[in-house]
Design an enzyme around this catalytic site. Structure first.
Site, PDB file in Angstrom:
ATOM      1  N   SER A 102      -2.896  -8.042   2.690  1.00 53.20           N
ATOM      2  CA  SER A 102      -2.778  -7.678   4.009  1.00 53.20           C
ATOM      3  C   SER A 102      -3.150  -9.045   4.642  1.00 53.20           C
ATOM      4  O   SER A 102      -2.791  -9.390   5.754  1.00 53.20           O
ATOM      5  CB  SER A 102      -4.265  -6.434   4.154  1.00 53.20           C
ATOM      6  OG  SER A 102      -3.485  -5.453   3.960  1.00 53.20           O
ATOM      7  N   LYS A 154     -16.505  -7.485   5.716  1.00 49.76           N
ATOM      8  CA  LYS A 154     -15.332  -8.071   5.792  1.00 49.76           C
ATOM      9  C   LYS A 154     -14.615  -8.553   7.317  1.00 49.76           C
ATOM     10  O   LYS A 154     -13.344  -9.179   7.093  1.00 49.76           O
ATOM     11  CB  LYS A 154     -13.556  -7.395   4.901  1.00 49.76           C
ATOM     12  CG  LYS A 154     -13.727  -7.089   3.327  1.00 49.76           C
ATOM     13  CD  LYS A 154     -12.296  -6.849   2.860  1.00 49.76           C
ATOM     14  CE  LYS A 154     -12.404  -6.873   1.644  1.00 49.76           C
ATOM     15  NZ  LYS A 154     -11.150  -6.354   0.930  1.00 49.76           N
ATOM     16  N   HIS A 183       0.296  -0.985  -0.330  1.00 50.24           N
ATOM     17  CA  HIS A 183       0.081   0.132  -0.163  1.00 50.24           C
ATOM     18  C   HIS A 183       1.293   1.226   0.087  1.00 50.24           C
ATOM     19  O   HIS A 183       0.839   1.951  -0.712  1.00 50.24           O
ATOM     20  CB  HIS A 183      -0.968   0.246   1.202  1.00 50.24           C
ATOM     21  CG  HIS A 183      -1.745  -0.942   1.776  1.00 50.24           C
ATOM     22  ND1 HIS A 183      -1.650  -1.944   2.693  1.00 50.24           N
ATOM     23  CD2 HIS A 183      -2.918  -1.396   0.861  1.00 50.24           C
ATOM     24  CE1 HIS A 183      -2.967  -2.854   2.527  1.00 50.24           C
ATOM     25  NE2 HIS A 183      -3.528  -2.544   1.409  1.00 50.24           N
ATOM     26  N   ARG A 215      -2.001  -6.312  -8.326  1.00 45.91           N
ATOM     27  CA  ARG A 215      -0.682  -7.333  -8.286  1.00 45.91           C
ATOM     28  C   ARG A 215      -0.508  -7.814  -9.102  1.00 45.91           C
ATOM     29  O   ARG A 215      -0.180  -7.591 -10.802  1.00 45.91           O
ATOM     30  CB  ARG A 215      -0.797  -7.311  -7.152  1.00 45.91           C
ATOM     31  CG  ARG A 215      -0.258  -6.679  -5.554  1.00 45.91           C
ATOM     32  CD  ARG A 215      -0.993  -7.442  -4.245  1.00 45.91           C
ATOM     33  NE  ARG A 215      -2.654  -6.936  -4.348  1.00 45.91           N
ATOM     34  CZ  ARG A 215      -3.166  -6.576  -3.359  1.00 45.91           C
ATOM     35  NH1 ARG A 215      -3.302  -7.764  -2.228  1.00 45.91           N
ATOM     36  NH2 ARG A 215      -4.363  -7.142  -3.323  1.00 45.91           N
TER      37      ARG A 215
HETATM   38  P1  ADP Z   1     -10.079  -3.403  -0.807  1.00 40.08           P
HETATM   39  O1  ADP Z   1     -10.536  -3.985   0.503  1.00 40.08           O
HETATM   40  O2  ADP Z   1     -10.191  -1.544  -1.074  1.00 40.08           O
HETATM   41  O3  ADP Z   1      -9.412  -4.109  -1.351  1.00 40.08           O
HETATM   42  P2  ADP Z   1      -7.028  -3.057   1.039  1.00 40.08           P
HETATM   43  O4  ADP Z   1      -6.544  -2.731   1.826  1.00 40.08           O
HETATM   44  O5  ADP Z   1      -6.936  -4.628   0.144  1.00 40.08           O
HETATM   45  O6  ADP Z   1      -7.999  -3.319   0.596  1.00 40.08           O
HETATM   46  O7  ADP Z   1      -6.559  -2.879  -0.856  1.00 40.08           O
HETATM   47  C1  ADP Z   1      -7.255  -1.284  -1.904  1.00 40.08           C
HETATM   48  C2  ADP Z   1      -5.825  -1.052  -2.118  1.00 40.08           C
HETATM   49  O8  ADP Z   1      -4.422  -1.462  -2.578  1.00 40.08           O
HETATM   50  C3  ADP Z   1      -6.499  -2.416  -3.816  1.00 40.08           C
HETATM   51  O9  ADP Z   1      -6.563  -1.649  -4.662  1.00 40.08           O
HETATM   52  C4  ADP Z   1      -5.585  -2.863  -3.641  1.00 40.08           C
HETATM   53  O10 ADP Z   1      -5.080  -3.836  -4.982  1.00 40.08           O
HETATM   54  C5  ADP Z   1      -4.329  -2.424  -3.569  1.00 40.08           C
HETATM   55  N1  ADP Z   1      -3.434  -3.192  -2.759  1.00 40.08           N
HETATM   56  C6  ADP Z   1      -3.289  -4.012  -1.913  1.00 40.08           C
HETATM   57  N2  ADP Z   1      -1.886  -4.758  -2.175  1.00 40.08           N
HETATM   58  C7  ADP Z   1      -1.148  -4.068  -2.758  1.00 40.08           C
HETATM   59  C8  ADP Z   1       0.454  -4.473  -2.922  1.00 40.08           C
HETATM   60  N3  ADP Z   1       0.582  -5.434  -2.476  1.00 40.08           N
HETATM   61  N4  ADP Z   1       0.866  -3.810  -3.802  1.00 40.08           N
HETATM   62  C9  ADP Z   1       0.522  -2.584  -4.357  1.00 40.08           C
HETATM   63  N5  ADP Z   1      -1.228  -3.015  -4.991  1.00 40.08           N
HETATM   64  C10 ADP Z   1      -1.554  -2.903  -3.396  1.00 40.08           C
END
Ligand code: ADP
Length: 159
Positions: free
Chosen positions: A128, A41, A17, A90
């Site tokens: 996460s 979630k 992130h 990703r």
């Molecule tokens: P959501 O529940 O909205 O998917 P996340 O916190 O899991 O929330 O992710 C938020 C954003 O960050 C999403 O666009 C996700 O694809 C991106 N993201 C999560 N992990 C990574 C990573 N390792 N590299 C790049 N983008 C990421």
């Protein structure tokens, strides 16, 4: 002024992130990082805990404001004057979900566009959920999350 909006659950915020956030902060004059309430979630951290962690991690980046979101992303963008949603990509596995989300958002509100930033290779496997799982079983998560997050996770799992 160009305003961006990066939404996520951030349960917890990872280096993946952070990579997207620091790059997006360079693209916009102001970037909102929006922590979604997202009870579906069933997050490990409460919304307030996630907001506080994201704030502490991003404290040194001046054009960022961390907010909590309980409403639709596009509605929140309009309220805050953001023209673009930022999402991270990703592997191809993200594509389907992001494509759907983007199509729905465009349908609800055609004036808010989404920009995608590709993750750096070294974070392409990082999520996460994998951090939470690893931590639950006592694995070393220090290369995936900032120290302050690692300490908060240890505390959650009673260590
Ligand atoms: P959501 O529940 O909205 O998917 P996340 O916190 O899991 O929330 O992710 C938020 C954003 O960050 C999403 O666009 C996700 O694809 C991106 N993201 C999560 N992990 C990574 C990573 N390792 N590299 C790049 N983008 C990421």
């Amino acid at each position: 002024m160009k305003v961006g909006y990066y939404p996520g659950t951030f349960d917890p915020i990872t280096y993946g992130h952070l990579d997207i956030i620091t790059r997006a902060a360079n693209l916009f004059d102001k970037l909102y990082v929006a922590v979604s309430y997202n009870p579906i979630k069933n997050p490990l951290f409460t919304t307030q805990e996630r907001v506080d962690l994201v704030k502490s991690v991003l404290i040194s980046i001046e054009n960022i404001e961390v907010v909590e979101s309980k409403i639709l992303t596009v509605e929140h963008c309009k309220q805050l004057g953001a023209s673009h949603i930022v999402r991270g990509l990703r592997a191809v596995t993200d594509y389907d979900y992001e494509f759907q989300l983007n199509s729905i958002n465009r349908e609800i509100s055609s004036e808010i566009d989404t920009v995608f930033l590709m993750t750096q290779g070294k974070y392409s496997f990082l999520s996460s959920s994998s951090v939470r799982e690893l931590a639950q079983f006592g694995g070393d998560i220090s290369s995936f999350v900032p120290d302050i997050v690692r300490i908060a996770i240890d505390k959650k799992f009673g260590r």
